[in-house]
Design a protein around this motif. Sequence first.
Motif, PDB file in Angstrom:
ATOM      1  N   ASP A 282       0.840  -1.228   0.012  1.00 20.09           N
ATOM      2  CA  ASP A 282       0.082   0.099   0.062  1.00 20.09           C
ATOM      3  C   ASP A 282       0.912   1.177  -0.024  1.00 20.09           C
ATOM      4  N   PHE A 283       0.446   2.222  -0.707  1.00 20.32           N
ATOM      5  CA  PHE A 283       1.085   3.443  -0.762  1.00 20.32           C
ATOM      6  C   PHE A 283       1.472   4.066   0.572  1.00 20.32           C
ATOM      7  N   TYR A 284       0.540   4.003   1.254  1.00 21.45           N
ATOM      8  CA  TYR A 284       0.808   4.772   2.797  1.00 21.45           C
ATOM      9  C   TYR A 284       1.678   3.932   3.653  1.00 21.45           C
ATOM     10  N   GLU A 285       1.575   2.459   3.271  1.00 20.40           N
ATOM     11  CA  GLU A 285       2.503   1.740   3.976  1.00 20.40           C
ATOM     12  C   GLU A 285       4.053   2.143   3.687  1.00 20.40           C
ATOM     13  N   SER A 286       4.273   2.232   2.230  1.00 20.58           N
ATOM     14  CA  SER A 286       5.602   2.406   1.750  1.00 20.58           C
ATOM     15  C   SER A 286       5.992   3.717   2.152  1.00 20.58           C
ATOM     16  N   TYR A 290       9.562   3.584   4.289  1.00 22.28           N
ATOM     17  CA  TYR A 290      10.658   3.875   3.457  1.00 22.28           C
ATOM     18  C   TYR A 290      10.847   5.384   3.056  1.00 22.28           C
ATOM     19  N   GLY A 291       9.715   6.217   3.386  1.00 21.73           N
ATOM     20  CA  GLY A 291       9.773   7.647   2.995  1.00 21.73           C
ATOM     21  C   GLY A 291       9.444   8.054   1.712  1.00 21.73           C
ATOM     22  N   ASN A 292       9.022   7.034   0.693  1.00 21.72           N
ATOM     23  CA  ASN A 292       8.991   7.160  -0.601  1.00 21.72           C
ATOM     24  C   ASN A 292       7.835   6.346  -1.059  1.00 21.72           C
ATOM     25  N   ASP A 293       7.543   6.278  -2.188  1.00 23.23           N
ATOM     26  CA  ASP A 293       6.653   5.382  -3.004  1.00 23.23           C
ATOM     27  C   ASP A 293       7.579   4.405  -4.019  1.00 23.23           C
ATOM     28  N   LYS A 294       8.647   4.433  -4.035  1.00 19.16           N
ATOM     29  CA  LYS A 294       9.516   3.726  -4.714  1.00 19.16           C
ATOM     30  C   LYS A 294      10.670   3.101  -3.948  1.00 19.16           C
ATOM     31  N   PRO A 295      10.211   2.027  -2.979  1.00 22.44           N
ATOM     32  CA  PRO A 295      11.403   1.711  -1.911  1.00 22.44           C
ATOM     33  C   PRO A 295      12.155   0.642  -2.355  1.00 22.44           C
ATOM     34  N   TRP A 444       4.953  -3.979  -6.460  1.00 20.76           N
ATOM     35  CA  TRP A 444       3.869  -2.995  -6.785  1.00 20.76           C
ATOM     36  C   TRP A 444       3.419  -2.075  -5.908  1.00 20.76           C
ATOM     37  N   VAL A 445       3.413  -0.895  -5.854  1.00 18.39           N
ATOM     38  CA  VAL A 445       3.112   0.043  -4.865  1.00 18.39           C
ATOM     39  C   VAL A 445       1.658   0.467  -5.360  1.00 18.39           C
ATOM     40  N   VAL A 446       0.763   0.077  -4.511  1.00 16.88           N
ATOM     41  CA  VAL A 446      -0.751   0.455  -4.986  1.00 16.88           C
ATOM     42  C   VAL A 446      -1.562   1.250  -4.080  1.00 16.88           C
ATOM     43  N   ASN A 447      -2.824   1.840  -4.391  1.00 13.16           N
ATOM     44  CA  ASN A 447      -3.812   2.270  -3.500  1.00 13.16           C
ATOM     45  C   ASN A 447      -3.359   3.729  -3.081  1.00 13.16           C
TER      46      ASN A 447
END
Length: 605
Positions: A282-286, A290-295, A444-447
């Motif tokens: 999930d985007f918010y978990e990422s 990890y501080g970004n949406d491409k961990p 995959w980073v989703v939602n």
Amino acid sequence: MAVPFISEVKRTHTCGQLTATNVGEEVVLFGWVHNRRDHGGAVFIDLRDRDGLTQVVFEPDHAEAHGLAGSLRLEFCIGVRGKVVSRGKNVNPKMKTGEIEIKATDLTIFNRSEPTPFPIEDSIDTSEEKRLAHRYLDLRRAPLQKSLMTRSKMHSLTRAYMVDHGFLDLETPFMGKYTPGGARNFLVPSRMNAGKFYALAESPQLYKQLFMVAGFDRYFQIVKCFRDEDLRVDRQPEFTQIDVEMSFVSQDDIFTIIEGLIKKLWGEVLGIDVPTPFARMDFYESMAKYGNDKPDLRFGLEHTVLTDLIREHGDAGGVPMMFEAVQNKGIVKAMVVPAEKAMSRAESDKLEEFAKQAGAKGLARAKVAEGGEWTQSPLSKTITPALRAAINQAVGAKTGDLILFQFGKESLVHTVMANLRVHVAKKLGLIPEYGSGGQWKFLWVVNPPLFEHDEDSNTWVAAHHAFTRPHDEDVPFLLSDPGRVKCHRYDVVLNGFEIGGGSIRLHDPKVQAEVFKALGIGEEEAQTKFGFLLDALKFGAPPHGGIALGMDRLAFLLTGAESLRDVIPFPKTKTGTDLMTGAPGDVDDKQLRELHVRPVPPPQK
């Protein structure tokens, strides 16, 4: 009598093709002199083409060829005819053709070469600026040739895979109408339409959606795109993407197709079987971890959000700066550097310098001693034992660990901590400076949210584009609470790089109208900006979605290149210039008049 090379005597093999099985054959090779050795009688050269090297020897018994060989110098372009012989005990195991050599009977010099501005060798210390200025010579070097040949293979594999899965390879215009949103466009003045401009497409987004309206069902294209943005290690002003759109699909259907393509590329190019399906996050978990949406998932060093913990302990916790950040709607984050990867005091001090370069005011830190006490930290003087113990437990800190803190505005904290995480990982040898290190972590980073809040204008803006489909359960909140609306957008990530992104599109006119309202776009403005697409969606547009993969980034990662420029034949510099041709360049007044354009000089500094 001169041998008629090319017109009658044709090349029989490449310079990386011959083996011991060819001994006794008469062959013809074309290429460049890679090096030359004169042994007092025989002249030896290594002949090079894109496939490799072959040793050629010119002996006095073939006087004409031997005499001409005496004039050979590095990078002469030549043709050779001769017989393949075994090198016996003098095998060179470093060459594919190391078992054999060519006893030359005939030689022609197609073209002589002046001394090159840098050596044509695998590893050189020449500045990148000089190499880019003579890119045609730089591209003679084996590492770059190998990278571009790999890229060519990727193109071929991609087309075969997509066609096999029912996709049509369709073209879209490079020059179109400027539509707001996304990256800054390059503009092209129209000579035939005074004062008007085309925009170079930053992607075929609108056109490929129109293909779906037209009923083509499955489209793909390996296409050049353009963005007028500041450059970095993984960005160029013109880039290539694998563009995909599909009708009558869910998000999972798109994931299956793309995972299959990536599996094929890694299997055929590297011989690696990539496990599928890819993990999803999930985007918010990422963002939290990890501080970004491409961990980059090749290593740990995950972040822990301490905001609620600080709020619970309040001002009485003894860390007033953290509590103040929480009161101001900021966040508090921590990251642990484990004791087994111990950093010296001087090394941890340098981390603060790095954090400041990333935009932070500083970097709070604490070394965990026996019993959970904190040392080497001003925080230890004021923090309460209860809060210290709670933080130690929350981050899982052990004796000898180093805790790094960042607090303040959410976006800045995420950015600083994301950069710090990767920086520390490289310092500790958890990942290499560049390249995969043999690990391939796909995700995959989703939602993600459909909207982002623009603080400057105090408005909501589309996080991706205005045609992304929101989650059905969030549609009621489009106007009342836009910030909570999630959408069917997704990014595929590899080792900290976003290699592709896309979304399920909006095809329902009613929901589309509400999205525009949330963005502050009225009906008239929407028609002006996106009229042709909105009109098309009224005529039975099917449910559809797609994705674009960055071909440059895929090649960059597959080849382990140090820079994106190493997998692009003729790249631009960090300032967007072409050192080889001198682009961008000046044009004369006559051309400007024809285009109805008047240049405006930059402001004086």
